[in-house]
Write a protein that holds these residues in place. Structure first.
Motif, mmCIF file in Angstrom:
data_model
loop_
_atom_site.group_PDB
_atom_site.id
_atom_site.type_symbol
_atom_site.label_atom_id
_atom_site.label_comp_id
_atom_site.label_asym_id
_atom_site.label_seq_id
_atom_site.Cartn_x
_atom_site.Cartn_y
_atom_site.Cartn_z
ATOM 1 N N GLU A 1 18.739 25.602 -8.054
ATOM 2 C CA GLU A 1 20.156 25.949 -7.927
ATOM 3 C C GLU A 1 20.673 25.651 -6.530
ATOM 4 O OE1 GLU A 1 23.153 29.641 -9.089
ATOM 5 O OE2 GLU A 1 20.979 29.972 -8.973
ATOM 6 N N SER A 2 19.873 25.954 -5.510
ATOM 7 C CA SER A 2 20.287 25.710 -4.132
ATOM 8 C C SER A 2 20.477 24.217 -3.874
ATOM 9 C CB SER A 2 19.241 26.275 -3.165
ATOM 10 O OG SER A 2 19.580 25.968 -1.827
ATOM 11 N N ARG B 1 13.009 20.417 -9.603
ATOM 12 C CA ARG B 1 12.695 21.844 -9.430
ATOM 13 C C ARG B 1 12.987 22.619 -10.716
ATOM 14 N NH1 ARG B 1 10.648 19.988 -5.561
ATOM 15 N NH2 ARG B 1 11.061 20.452 -3.354
ATOM 16 N N ARG B 2 14.067 22.283 -11.385
ATOM 17 C CA ARG B 2 14.377 22.954 -12.652
ATOM 18 C C ARG B 2 13.278 22.702 -13.663
ATOM 19 N NH1 ARG B 2 16.195 21.424 -17.380
ATOM 20 N NH2 ARG B 2 16.771 19.322 -16.703
ATOM 21 N N ARG C 1 11.232 26.229 -10.993
ATOM 22 C CA ARG C 1 11.586 26.798 -9.684
ATOM 23 C C ARG C 1 13.117 26.875 -9.625
ATOM 24 N NH1 ARG C 1 7.867 22.696 -6.265
ATOM 25 N NH2 ARG C 1 8.834 23.702 -4.452
ATOM 26 N N LEU C 2 13.662 27.830 -10.356
ATOM 27 C CA LEU C 2 15.085 27.831 -10.649
ATOM 28 C C LEU C 2 15.958 28.147 -9.441
ATOM 29 C CD1 LEU C 2 15.051 29.549 -14.174
ATOM 30 C CD2 LEU C 2 14.994 27.110 -13.603
ATOM 31 N N GLU C 3 15.526 29.066 -8.586
ATOM 32 C CA GLU C 3 16.340 29.386 -7.415
ATOM 33 C C GLU C 3 16.417 28.191 -6.468
ATOM 34 O OE1 GLU C 3 15.084 32.928 -5.481
ATOM 35 O OE2 GLU C 3 15.491 34.231 -7.211
ATOM 36 N N GLU C 4 15.295 27.503 -6.262
ATOM 37 C CA GLU C 4 15.296 26.308 -5.427
ATOM 38 C C GLU C 4 16.178 25.229 -6.058
ATOM 39 O OE1 GLU C 4 11.452 24.863 -3.983
ATOM 40 O OE2 GLU C 4 10.593 26.769 -4.652
ATOM 41 N N LYS D 1 23.601 22.889 -5.785
ATOM 42 C CA LYS D 1 24.870 23.265 -5.156
ATOM 43 C C LYS D 1 25.150 22.394 -3.937
ATOM 44 C CE LYS D 1 25.236 28.049 -6.769
ATOM 45 N NZ LYS D 1 25.221 29.484 -6.368
ATOM 46 N N VAL E 1 20.198 25.139 -15.498
ATOM 47 C CA VAL E 1 19.549 26.202 -14.728
ATOM 48 C C VAL E 1 20.023 27.566 -15.224
ATOM 49 C CG1 VAL E 1 19.402 27.297 -12.461
ATOM 50 C CG2 VAL E 1 19.116 24.824 -12.657
ATOM 51 N N GLN F 1 18.001 30.671 -17.044
ATOM 52 C CA GLN F 1 18.044 32.035 -16.509
ATOM 53 C C GLN F 1 18.616 33.026 -17.519
ATOM 54 O OE1 GLN F 1 20.406 31.071 -13.046
ATOM 55 N NE2 GLN F 1 18.625 31.032 -11.680
#
Length: 326
Positions: free
Chosen positions: A187-188, A177-178, A182-185, A191, A216, A220
């Motif tokens: 990061e989720s 994803r990175r 698709r940075l928010e996905e 985590k 990530v 950002q």
């Protein structure tokens, strides 16, 4: 990429752990051994020893030497027709071929692992093979196929009570994803992967999740958070003596310093990283970092000379004799 380890070896009393290599994640996953010590037959004991030796060298980035032990483990497992160890050996050989860029060979080993696993019916081994095949697809630039394989590996891993490698599949998907922006996905997912790794005690996977979270944050524009995550990854890899992970962490920290135009600090990190890559015989990585040092010299006048690094650009005549792989 997943490599098994089962037993400790001689003086090398270190737990098999998860290993990150570059943007693509390379993984050692603990494979619980059979019964108590001294209860296994001699030949099966030898299989375990050879596999553990291979994992030891794989963890340190000595992939040629690891391949030799994994090949011996495969042959030894055939002597006793131990299906489980044969599947593990094929998975290990697929992973080591993949990290060396031998993609056709990697695919052959991993397909063989799946074929034998049709008889074994092991969710653990199936998840490992699917994870490695996902890494192979990623390396080939087939991102959609990689995503499908990693997601399938996650589903299969849920059927394994120990859920070995579950965090790594999440980490791989987060990394993808990175790469896709698709940075928010990302990061989720990362985590979640970190939480899983922490609960399982897989330190190099923890380090890898921190490194990816750092990348990530860098994407950002949050350099302070990126530095914190990358520094934490370095701390964990140092504690685990994960040589290739240390080199990767230092490289990413050096790149971050360059973005901030902190040329002197970047040099100190890149110098340590390039020397580790050189000691491991990673000529391609040495070349990449040499270019970074050229940029650093042009912008910040450090290092004063690139001559000390030129010898690292020449591959060793005998990789087995590289300093970290003896």
């Amino acid at each position: 990429m997943f490599v098994h380890a089962s037993y400790r070896v001689g003086r090398k009393k270190r737990k098999a752990v998860l290993l990150a290599l570059g943007a693509l994640l390379l993984t050692l996953v603990v494979a619980c051994g059979g019964g108590p010590k001294n209860t296994l037959p001699p030949r099966l004991t030898e299989v375990k020893r050879l596999a553990a030796e291979g994992s030891y060298w794989f963890q340190r980035g000595c992939f040629g030497r690891a391949e030799r032990y994994f090949s011996q483990a495969l042959e030894a497992s055939r002597l006793v027709d131990d299906l489980e160890e044969m599947v593990r050996a094929y998975n290990n050989l697929g992973a080591v071929a993949l990290v060396q860029g031998h993609y056709v060979e990697a695919g052959e080993h991993l397909q063989k692992a799946l074929e034998f696993n049709d008889l074994l019916k092991s969710a653990r081994e199936e998840a490992f093979a699917l994870g490695n095949l996902g890494s192979l697809a990623f390396k080939a630039g087939r991102y959609q196929e990689a995503e499908e394989l990693w997601e399938k590996a996650l589903v299969v891993a849920k059927n394994n009570p120990q859920k070995s490698g579950f965090a790594m599949h999440l980490n791989n998907l987060g990394m993808l994803r990175r790469k896709q922006g698709r940075l928010e996905e990302a990061e989720s997912l990362l985590k979640r992967a970190l939480a899983r790794a922490e609960s399982s005690g897989y330190k190099p996977t923890m380090a890898n999740s921190h490194m990816q979270l750092g990348l990530v944050a860098e994407a950002q524009g949050d350099f302070a958070r990126a530095e914190k995550q990358l520094s934490r990854a370095l701390e964990i890899d140092k504690a685990a003596e994960n040589t290739i992970g240390i080199a990767q962490d230092l490289e990413q920290i050096g790149r971050l310093r360059q973005q901030q135009q902190l040329w002197e600090k970047a040099f100190l990190d890149l110098d340590r990283a390039i020397r580790l890559y050189g000691a491991l015989g990673k000529t391609e990585k040495v070349s990449q970092l040499y270019e970074l040092l050229e940029t650093n010299k042009a912008q910040g006048e450090v290092p004063e000379s690139l001559e000390p690094y030129e010898g690292l650009l020449v591959p060793p005549d005998d990789f087995w004799e590289s300093p970290l792989c003896r």
